[in-house]
Design an enzyme around this catalytic site. Structure first.
Site, PDB file in Angstrom:
ATOM      1  N   CYS A   2       6.366  35.468   6.057  1.00 59.23           N
ATOM      2  CA  CYS A   2       5.213  34.939   5.318  1.00 59.23           C
ATOM      3  C   CYS A   2       5.477  35.222   3.845  1.00 59.23           C
ATOM      4  O   CYS A   2       6.396  35.931   3.487  1.00 59.23           O
ATOM      5  CB  CYS A   2       3.941  35.653   5.753  1.00 59.23           C
ATOM      6  SG  CYS A   2       3.684  35.576   7.510  1.00 59.23           S
ATOM      7  N   ARG A  27       9.357  30.186   3.106  1.00 56.57           N
ATOM      8  CA  ARG A  27       9.396  31.377   3.971  1.00 56.57           C
ATOM      9  C   ARG A  27       8.517  31.217   5.198  1.00 56.57           C
ATOM     10  O   ARG A  27       8.746  31.826   6.220  1.00 56.57           O
ATOM     11  CB  ARG A  27       8.928  32.603   3.192  1.00 56.57           C
ATOM     12  CG  ARG A  27       9.831  33.060   2.086  1.00 56.57           C
ATOM     13  CD  ARG A  27       9.173  34.139   1.265  1.00 56.57           C
ATOM     14  NE  ARG A  27       8.858  35.280   2.072  1.00 56.57           N
ATOM     15  CZ  ARG A  27       9.667  36.346   2.173  1.00 56.57           C
ATOM     16  NH1 ARG A  27      10.805  36.344   1.516  1.00 56.57           N
ATOM     17  NH2 ARG A  27       9.358  37.371   2.906  1.00 56.57           N
ATOM     18  N   TRP A  79       3.308  32.409   8.463  1.00 59.52           N
ATOM     19  CA  TRP A  79       4.082  31.903   9.595  1.00 59.52           C
ATOM     20  C   TRP A  79       3.525  32.676  10.786  1.00 59.52           C
ATOM     21  O   TRP A  79       3.693  33.890  10.879  1.00 59.52           O
ATOM     22  CB  TRP A  79       5.567  32.184   9.402  1.00 59.52           C
ATOM     23  CG  TRP A  79       6.434  31.614  10.469  1.00 59.52           C
ATOM     24  CD1 TRP A  79       6.829  30.317  10.628  1.00 59.52           C
ATOM     25  CD2 TRP A  79       7.027  32.325  11.565  1.00 59.52           C
ATOM     26  NE1 TRP A  79       7.620  30.182  11.727  1.00 59.52           N
ATOM     27  CE2 TRP A  79       7.756  31.392  12.329  1.00 59.52           C
ATOM     28  CE3 TRP A  79       7.013  33.653  11.960  1.00 59.52           C
ATOM     29  CZ2 TRP A  79       8.465  31.751  13.470  1.00 59.52           C
ATOM     30  CZ3 TRP A  79       7.732  34.021  13.085  1.00 59.52           C
ATOM     31  CH2 TRP A  79       8.434  33.066  13.836  1.00 59.52           C
ATOM     32  N   ASN A 105       2.089  40.886   5.188  1.00 56.84           N
ATOM     33  CA  ASN A 105       3.296  40.470   5.931  1.00 56.84           C
ATOM     34  C   ASN A 105       3.662  41.612   6.853  1.00 56.84           C
ATOM     35  O   ASN A 105       3.550  42.778   6.476  1.00 56.84           O
ATOM     36  CB  ASN A 105       4.477  40.220   4.967  1.00 56.84           C
ATOM     37  CG  ASN A 105       4.336  38.919   4.205  1.00 56.84           C
ATOM     38  OD1 ASN A 105       3.405  38.139   4.473  1.00 56.84           O
ATOM     39  ND2 ASN A 105       5.227  38.688   3.255  1.00 56.84           N
ATOM     40  N   GLY A 106       4.155  41.266   8.064  1.00 58.38           N
ATOM     41  CA  GLY A 106       4.570  42.314   8.991  1.00 58.38           C
ATOM     42  C   GLY A 106       3.729  42.265  10.258  1.00 58.38           C
ATOM     43  O   GLY A 106       2.963  41.328  10.468  1.00 58.38           O
ATOM     44  N   GLU A 486      27.750  26.713  14.587  1.00 63.44           N
ATOM     45  CA  GLU A 486      26.978  26.539  13.352  1.00 63.44           C
ATOM     46  C   GLU A 486      26.608  25.073  13.143  1.00 63.44           C
ATOM     47  O   GLU A 486      25.480  24.753  12.753  1.00 63.44           O
ATOM     48  CB  GLU A 486      27.773  27.085  12.160  1.00 63.44           C
ATOM     49  CG  GLU A 486      27.123  26.896  10.811  1.00 63.44           C
ATOM     50  CD  GLU A 486      25.734  27.515  10.692  1.00 63.44           C
ATOM     51  OE1 GLU A 486      25.373  28.332  11.566  1.00 63.44           O
ATOM     52  OE2 GLU A 486      24.988  27.140   9.770  1.00 63.44           O
ATOM     53  N   LYS A 490      22.806  23.636  12.767  1.00 63.55           N
ATOM     54  CA  LYS A 490      22.360  22.801  11.644  1.00 63.55           C
ATOM     55  C   LYS A 490      21.688  21.541  12.147  1.00 63.55           C
ATOM     56  O   LYS A 490      20.599  21.170  11.723  1.00 63.55           O
ATOM     57  CB  LYS A 490      23.546  22.433  10.749  1.00 63.55           C
ATOM     58  CG  LYS A 490      24.058  23.538   9.885  1.00 63.55           C
ATOM     59  CD  LYS A 490      23.136  23.888   8.744  1.00 63.55           C
ATOM     60  CE  LYS A 490      22.318  25.136   8.837  1.00 63.55           C
ATOM     61  NZ  LYS A 490      22.607  26.311   9.468  1.00 63.55           N
ATOM     62  N   GLU A 493      18.283  22.253  14.033  1.00 64.84           N
ATOM     63  CA  GLU A 493      17.141  22.854  13.315  1.00 64.84           C
ATOM     64  C   GLU A 493      16.553  21.915  12.270  1.00 64.84           C
ATOM     65  O   GLU A 493      15.413  22.099  11.844  1.00 64.84           O
ATOM     66  CB  GLU A 493      17.518  24.186  12.690  1.00 64.84           C
ATOM     67  CG  GLU A 493      18.475  24.163  11.546  1.00 64.84           C
ATOM     68  CD  GLU A 493      18.703  25.571  10.976  1.00 64.84           C
ATOM     69  OE1 GLU A 493      17.791  26.407  11.023  1.00 64.84           O
ATOM     70  OE2 GLU A 493      19.804  25.819  10.484  1.00 64.84           O
ATOM     71  N   HIS A 509      33.449  23.625  32.425  1.00 69.30           N
ATOM     72  CA  HIS A 509      32.895  24.602  33.381  1.00 69.30           C
ATOM     73  C   HIS A 509      31.404  24.399  33.574  1.00 69.30           C
ATOM     74  O   HIS A 509      30.653  25.358  33.745  1.00 69.30           O
ATOM     75  CB  HIS A 509      33.197  26.022  32.870  1.00 69.30           C
ATOM     76  CG  HIS A 509      34.659  26.314  32.809  1.00 69.30           C
ATOM     77  ND1 HIS A 509      35.425  26.589  33.915  1.00 69.30           N
ATOM     78  CD2 HIS A 509      35.517  26.324  31.760  1.00 69.30           C
ATOM     79  CE1 HIS A 509      36.689  26.770  33.564  1.00 69.30           C
ATOM     80  NE2 HIS A 509      36.781  26.628  32.251  1.00 69.30           N
ATOM     81  N   LYS A 608      12.228  30.969   6.641  1.00 68.31           N
ATOM     82  CA  LYS A 608      13.512  31.276   6.003  1.00 68.31           C
ATOM     83  C   LYS A 608      13.972  32.696   6.318  1.00 68.31           C
ATOM     84  O   LYS A 608      15.152  32.945   6.476  1.00 68.31           O
ATOM     85  CB  LYS A 608      13.397  31.121   4.480  1.00 68.31           C
ATOM     86  CG  LYS A 608      14.702  31.390   3.735  1.00 68.31           C
ATOM     87  CD  LYS A 608      15.789  30.439   4.149  1.00 68.31           C
ATOM     88  CE  LYS A 608      17.086  30.679   3.409  1.00 68.31           C
ATOM     89  NZ  LYS A 608      18.185  29.859   3.931  1.00 68.31           N
TER      90      LYS A 608
END
Ligand code: AGP
Length: 613
Positions: A2, A27, A79, A105-106, A486, A490, A493, A509, A608
């Site tokens: 947040c 964020r 968030w 935040n937290g 990666e 990308k 997301e 497999h 973020k």
């Protein structure tokens, strides 16, 4: 996670707060709110959705003159962790009296027990959040001194917090405190700004103070008085941010992500500059704080991180083994502390984190220190918690990375890991000639990336072919396997296409059962060891009707023959090739998402920096 902004000074607080929230919106952004002091009364406005919705709400509900009158306030973008993203759950939250406002935040781990105790005393709650419980607790502890009330309340809290608190009874001051969630204080000229991230401060001042865990500060327009939670004075130095405001703007690009992709020749240049010794064929990473003897004596390198940083670590694993001749392994940071890791004084634990605030990675750092390991970090944000708690390591110098999807941080992480492996290797079996060659290959990385960026338009054209797919596979071998992971991250997301990365040998497999006519398979088929095996895996996919997009080495006509589409990257050292290859995938994913009309910089459900477990 947040975002928090607090302001006290001469300017119009609502405007400063909303502009600050905008810089923090990456964020976390599913709801937002602000509280300002208007004379001796608290005025609060909150709204679900983006910061723009909050601005509209405040203008709709408040008298216009409040925007010019109010000079003190706190604000928050959320968030959601407790309760859905609704107006009632948005911060700021008030205490029972309505005189105290809090942004947080937290996570308050013991909020249920605290809430039950407060309800037994007649407190009534409006939201489902842990934050509102803390607001009520501060109110309950308030005997006329807000600072002492906050101290008394925080002594009862288990969990993490970064907070800012206002009281209608004590205008002209803000109380702020942190434990596990960053708080930085900007010291301006006749004004003070509090934020969870320096990018909300840079427009006002370069002079900042980073609070440490269990610091609490009484902030006015002219002073910052820092104590511990037992009211013992604490001294914290004023640091220089070294960040310019324009760096946090889009610079003419449609999205921060595209700006940051194209910045990579510069950011990589900054990450590499001054860190290669082309005489001894090694790297110069003073921040590692290690002697040649310690490096020669290393038993193992354990790399911890999350998401994209974990993928960079996987490239590092290959680099440490190939170049430094030292056993290396990557562990998912969230798993590290719960698996009772076997690490000790001869093990180097490298924590990789762009934000330097990822809770799982921070927890892994603390566990590694607990076990006596040699701990260092690769962070991008100077002064971040992980950087400060490890006390040694290498800053990426990539510049602010605003887009939630990490791009330039990843490539700079890989570049720094290669330099770390070179340094360790030259303290062991890596010869000066080998070191010189690799140092020159690393030095050339910005140029290699620039060549890929020149293909932006061609990659956009290729991307158009893949816009309507709902599934995609990314495959690679050796150090290109993490690049496949990666690339899949990308794409998924930012475009919301279900993309999975696999080792190229792994597809048969099981996952190959999912291939049907036209399923996209993005294959990392650069001309490095294992390429022929990848070409074989591609044939297995083509036999099932898959459409192949290959990332191949420039001029490799043999590989081009196997592909439906291909993007060429310059020939270079196999480990270095991971960087231009991933840039091709960054551009591919960006254009697919753009053509699908996706949000890109702030994808749904993402933040973020994930500062909760
Ligand atoms: C990557 O695009 C995501 N933003 C995410 O996976 C990120 O890499 C992860 O949350 C780790 O963040 P950090 O590097 O700041 O620790």
């Amino acid at each position: 996670m947040c975002g928090i902004v607090g302001y006290i000074g001469k300017a119009q607080a609502p405007k400063v707060l909303i502009n600050g929230l905008r810089r923090l919106e990456y964020r976390g952004y599913d709801s937002a709110g602000l509280a300002v002091m208007d004379g001796n009364q608290l005025a609060v406005a909150k709204a679900p959705g983006k910061v723009a919705a909050l601005k509209d709400r405040a203008h709709a509900e408040w008298p216009e003159e409040r925007f010019s009158r109010a000079s003190t306030g706190i604000a928050h973008t959320r968030w959601a962790t407790h309760g859905p993203p609704t107006e009632v759950n948005a911060h700021p939250h008030l205490d029972q009296s309505g005189d105290i406002a809090l942004v947080h935040n937290g996570i308050i781990e013991n909020y249920r027990a605290l809430r039950a105790r407060l309800e037994s005393k007649g407190h009534q709650f409006l939201s489902e959040t842990d934050t509102e419980v803390l607001a009520h607790l501060i109110g309950e502890c308030n005997k006329g001194d807000l600072f002492q009330a906050v101290c008394d309340a925080l002594h009862q809290v288990e969990g993490t917090f970064g907070i800012a608190v206002l009281s209608a009874r004590e205008p002209g001051r803000i109380i702020t405190a942190r434990r596990g969630s960053p708080i930085v204080i900007g010291v301006g000229d006749g004004e003070t700004i509090i934020a969870s991230d320096a990018s909300a401060i840079v427009a006002h001042t370069q002079r900042v103070i980073y609070l440490d865990d269990n610091d609490i500060a009484i902030v006015t327009a002219e002073s910052v008085d820092i104590r511990d939670l037992n009211n013992v004075p604490v001294t914290r130095e004023i640091a220089e941010l070294g960040m310019d405001a324009s760096a946090a703007e889009k610079g003419g690009y449609d999205h921060f992500m595209l700006k940051e992709i194209h910045e990579q020749p510069d950011s990589l240049g900054n990450a590499i500059r001054g860190r290669l010794d082309l005489n001894l064929g090694t790297s110069v990473l003073a921040g590692m704080g290690t002697s040649a003897r310690e490096l020669a004596d290393l038993n193992r390198v354990v790399i911890v991180g999350c998401g994209t940083s974990l993928h960079a670590g996987l490239v590092g694993e290959y680099a440490f083994e190939d170049l430094a001749d030292v056993n290396a392994e990557v562990q998912q940071a969230a798993e590290f502390r719960y698996r009772n890791p076997i690490v000790g004084s001869r093990d180097l634990v490298v924590a990789i984190s762009q934000s330097g605030e990822t809770a799982d990675t921070l927890a892994a750092v603390r566990e590694a220190k607990q076990k006596g390991a040699f701990v260092m970090s690769l962070c991008n944000v100077v002064g971040s918690t992980i950087a400060r708690e490890t006390g040694r390591g290498v800053y990426l110098h990539a510049g602010p990375e605003i887009s939630v999807a990490s791009t330039k941080a990843f490539t700079c992480q890989v570049a720094v890991l290669l330099m770390m492996a070179l340094k360790i290797g030259r303290g062991r079996r890596f010869s000066r000639d080998e070191g010189l060659k690799l140092a020159r290959d690393i030095e050339a990385i910005p140029t290699l990336v620039a060549k890929v960026l020149e293909q932006d338009e061609r990659i956009a054209t290729i991307a158009a072919t893949y816009v309507n797919n709902e599934h995609a596979f990314f495959i690679g071998r050796g150090p290109m396997y993490p690049v496949a992971l990666e690339g899949a991250l990308k794409l998924k997301e930012i475009s919301y296409i279900h993309a999975e990365g696999y080792h190229a040998a792994e597809l048969k497999h099981g996952p190959i059962a999912l291939l049907v006519e036209g399923t996209p398979v993005v294959a990392l088929a650069c001309d490095i060891p294992g390429k022929d095996k990848v070409l074989g895996n591609i044939e297995e996919c083509r036999a099932r009707g898959a459409r192949i997009l290959g990332i191949i080495t420039e001029g490799d006509h043999e590989a081009a023959e196997c592909m439906d589409d291909f993007i060429e990257v310059p020939a270079c050292h196999p480990l270095v090739a991971t960087v231009p290859a991933v840039v091709a995938l960054q551009l591919f994913s960006y254009h697919v998402a753009r053509l699908r009309g996706c949000e890109i910089d702030q994808p749904r459900n993402l933040a973020k920096s994930v500062t909760v477990e």
